[in-house]
Design an enzyme around this catalytic site. Structure first.
Site, short mmCIF file in Angstrom:
data_model
loop_
_atom_site.label_atom_id
_atom_site.label_comp_id
_atom_site.label_asym_id
_atom_site.label_seq_id
_atom_site.Cartn_x
_atom_site.Cartn_y
_atom_site.Cartn_z
N GLY A 76 -6.21 20.72 69.65
CA GLY A 76 -7.38 19.85 69.77
C GLY A 76 -8.11 19.68 68.45
O GLY A 76 -9.33 19.81 68.36
N ALA A 77 -7.33 19.38 67.40
CA ALA A 77 -7.91 19.36 66.05
C ALA A 77 -8.19 17.94 65.55
O ALA A 77 -8.52 17.74 64.39
CB ALA A 77 -6.99 20.09 65.08
N SER A 78 -8.08 16.95 66.42
CA SER A 78 -8.34 15.57 65.98
C SER A 78 -9.83 15.29 65.85
O SER A 78 -10.22 14.33 65.17
CB SER A 78 -7.72 14.58 66.97
OG SER A 78 -8.08 14.91 68.29
N ARG A 79 -10.65 16.09 66.52
CA ARG A 79 -12.09 15.82 66.56
C ARG A 79 -12.86 17.13 66.64
O ARG A 79 -12.29 18.18 66.89
CB ARG A 79 -12.44 15.00 67.82
CG ARG A 79 -11.80 13.67 67.89
CD ARG A 79 -12.24 12.90 69.11
NE ARG A 79 -11.47 13.22 70.29
CZ ARG A 79 -12.00 13.54 71.48
NH1 ARG A 79 -13.31 13.62 71.62
NH2 ARG A 79 -11.23 13.79 72.52
N ASN B 298 -8.17 25.85 70.79
CA ASN B 298 -9.46 25.15 70.80
C ASN B 298 -9.50 23.99 71.79
O ASN B 298 -10.56 23.62 72.28
CB ASN B 298 -9.75 24.64 69.38
CG ASN B 298 -10.87 23.63 69.36
OD1 ASN B 298 -12.05 23.98 69.42
ND2 ASN B 298 -10.51 22.34 69.31
N TYR C 82 -15.31 24.60 84.53
CA TYR C 82 -15.36 24.88 83.08
C TYR C 82 -15.70 26.37 82.84
O TYR C 82 -15.04 27.04 82.05
CB TYR C 82 -16.40 23.96 82.45
CG TYR C 82 -16.49 24.03 80.95
CD1 TYR C 82 -15.58 23.34 80.14
CD2 TYR C 82 -17.49 24.77 80.33
CE1 TYR C 82 -15.67 23.40 78.76
CE2 TYR C 82 -17.59 24.83 78.94
CZ TYR C 82 -16.68 24.13 78.16
OH TYR C 82 -16.78 24.19 76.79
N LYS D 155 -13.34 29.17 81.01
CA LYS D 155 -13.76 29.81 79.75
C LYS D 155 -13.97 31.31 79.91
O LYS D 155 -13.74 32.09 78.98
CB LYS D 155 -15.05 29.14 79.23
CG LYS D 155 -14.86 27.68 78.80
CD LYS D 155 -13.88 27.57 77.63
CE LYS D 155 -13.79 26.17 77.09
NZ LYS D 155 -12.86 26.07 75.95
N ILE E 68 -22.76 22.48 70.57
CA ILE E 68 -22.33 22.08 69.23
C ILE E 68 -22.24 20.56 69.18
O ILE E 68 -21.86 19.91 70.16
CB ILE E 68 -20.94 22.70 68.91
CG1 ILE E 68 -20.93 24.23 69.17
CG2 ILE E 68 -20.53 22.41 67.47
CD1 ILE E 68 -21.88 25.06 68.35
P1 NAP Z 1 -14.13 17.30 71.71
O1 NAP Z 1 -14.95 16.78 70.59
O2 NAP Z 1 -14.20 16.65 73.05
O3 NAP Z 1 -12.59 17.34 71.23
C1 NAP Z 1 -11.63 17.82 72.11
C2 NAP Z 1 -10.33 18.01 71.36
O4 NAP Z 1 -9.38 18.59 72.27
C3 NAP Z 1 -9.73 16.70 70.88
O5 NAP Z 1 -9.05 16.95 69.68
C4 NAP Z 1 -8.74 16.35 72.00
O6 NAP Z 1 -7.64 15.54 71.55
C5 NAP Z 1 -8.23 17.74 72.34
N1 NAP Z 1 -7.65 17.82 73.66
C6 NAP Z 1 -8.22 17.57 74.86
N2 NAP Z 1 -7.33 17.78 75.85
C7 NAP Z 1 -6.17 18.19 75.25
C8 NAP Z 1 -4.90 18.55 75.73
N3 NAP Z 1 -4.61 18.54 77.02
N4 NAP Z 1 -3.96 18.89 74.83
C9 NAP Z 1 -4.21 18.91 73.50
N5 NAP Z 1 -5.41 18.57 72.98
C10 NAP Z 1 -6.38 18.22 73.86
O7 NAP Z 1 -14.43 18.84 71.99
P2 NAP Z 1 -15.29 19.90 71.14
O8 NAP Z 1 -16.70 19.76 71.54
O9 NAP Z 1 -14.90 19.88 69.72
O10 NAP Z 1 -14.77 21.26 71.82
C11 NAP Z 1 -13.69 22.00 71.29
C12 NAP Z 1 -13.58 23.29 72.09
O11 NAP Z 1 -14.81 24.00 72.01
C13 NAP Z 1 -13.32 23.06 73.58
O12 NAP Z 1 -12.48 24.07 74.08
C14 NAP Z 1 -14.71 23.20 74.19
O13 NAP Z 1 -14.64 23.58 75.54
C15 NAP Z 1 -15.29 24.28 73.31
N6 NAP Z 1 -16.74 24.31 73.27
C16 NAP Z 1 -17.45 23.21 72.89
C17 NAP Z 1 -18.83 23.27 72.86
C18 NAP Z 1 -19.67 22.11 72.42
O14 NAP Z 1 -20.90 22.18 72.59
N7 NAP Z 1 -19.12 21.05 71.86
C19 NAP Z 1 -19.47 24.44 73.22
C20 NAP Z 1 -18.71 25.53 73.61
C21 NAP Z 1 -17.34 25.47 73.62
P3 NAP Z 1 -7.74 13.92 71.56
O15 NAP Z 1 -8.66 13.57 70.43
O16 NAP Z 1 -6.34 13.46 71.31
O17 NAP Z 1 -8.30 13.54 72.88
#
Ligand code: NAP
Length: 247
Positions: free
Chosen positions: A12-15, A91, A156, A160, A189
């Site tokens: 999940g490193a595209s974003r 991730n 979720y 987690k 985040i």
């Molecule tokens: P995000 O901006 O929504 O990005 C999600 C990333 O995961 C994207 O690169 C997406 O790829 C990829 N992805 C989703 N489903 C996938 C799959 N089935 N296989 C491979 N890649 C997949 O998320 P984020 O906020 O950066 O969160 C990253 C991690 O941190 C997640 O596990 C999330 O639960 C955790 N987290 C986030 C927060 C927060 O506040 N943001 C807080 C706590 C924990 P595409 O771009 O191709 O869709």
């Protein structure tokens, strides 16, 4: 450049947080596999940034919930950079919030499939390569919601929290292979996942954070990088990075 010669798979490193982790590990010398599910353009942009800064990376599509796609991704790593896989960052994650009573079985299953079974698939496929060399590092991205629960987030939170159990158990099993296994638990985040909330909800969320701001993906990335470069004797732990939201 402590990570020169070591390969990292960041799912999940595209974003968002994954992108920041990929950039951070690459800036410390790692060869990075920028995994994504569907967002090829953004994944390629991350790769370009790494290459422009003198690092090594390529983008690899694979839905982590699909074992065959993960197997192909890991085989590709071995073909491109043989014997160097040392770091796995689980991730990739999704949310599909709904109160438990209204949640349909697909919403439950999809979240568990990506967030928990995805990490299982990646670790299971990567383990033979990690154990074939001396030392390695697995970091699982959990969440503050694993610790507090979340209204409308039973799926979720369960996924987690399960990652934390996986982290501790694997740490015990893999210590003899010099592989550390840790989890990070971010609070809120500043990524698409959080920016998708209605502004008034986001405002409320931020007001509950003692530091009164969202965390930045780069802050989480630096914590992950610390575990990877300096965490040789740290294993089975969970690290909170949440602005004081859960102490
Ligand atoms: P995000 O901006 O929504 O990005 C999600 C990333 O995961 C994207 O690169 C997406 O790829 C990829 N992805 C989703 N489903 C996938 C799959 N089935 N296989 C491979 N890649 C997949 O998320 P984020 O906020 O950066 O969160 C990253 C991690 O941190 C997640 O596990 C999330 O639960 C955790 N987290 C986030 C927060 C927060 O506040 N943001 C807080 C706590 C924990 P595409 O771009 O191709 O869709």
């Amino acid at each position: 450049m402590k990570l020169r010669g070591q390969t990292a798979i960041v799912t999940g490193a595209s974003r968002g947080i994954g992108r920041a982790i990929a950039l951070e590990l690459a800036s410390h010398g790692a060869n990075v596999v920028v995994n994504y599910r569907s967002n090829r353009e953004q994944a390629e942009a991350v790769v370009r940034q790494i290459l422009d800064e003198g690092g090594l990376a390529y983008a690899q599509a694979a839905d982590v919930s699909k074992r065959e796609e993960v197997r192909a991704m890991v085989a590709e790593v071995q073909a491109n950079w043989p014997g160097s896989l040392a770091i796995v960052v689980n991730n990739a994650g999704i949310a599909a919030d709904r109160t438990f009573r209204k949640m349909d079985p697909d919403q439950w299953r999809n979240v568990i499939d990506v967030n928990l079974n995805g990490a299982y698939n990646v670790i299971a496929e990567a383990l033979p390569l990690l154990t074939a060399r001396t030392g390695g590092c697995i970091v699982n991205v959990s969440s503050v919601i694993a610790q507090t629960g979340g209204f409308g987030q039973a799926n979720y939170a369960a996924s987690k929290a399960a990652l934390l159990g996986l982290t501790k158990s694997l740490a015990l099993e893999l210590a003899r292979d010099k592989i550390t296994v840790n989890a990070v638990c971010p609070g809120f985040i500043d990524t698409d996942m959080v920016r998708g909330m209605p502004p008034e909800v986001l405002e409320k969320v931020v007001s509950k954070v003692p530091m009164k701001r969202l965390g930045q993906p780069e802050e989480v990335a630096r914590l992950v990088r610390f575990l990877v470069t300096e965490g040789g004797y740290i294993t089975g732990q969970q690290f909170n990075i949440n602005g004081g939201l859960y102490v």
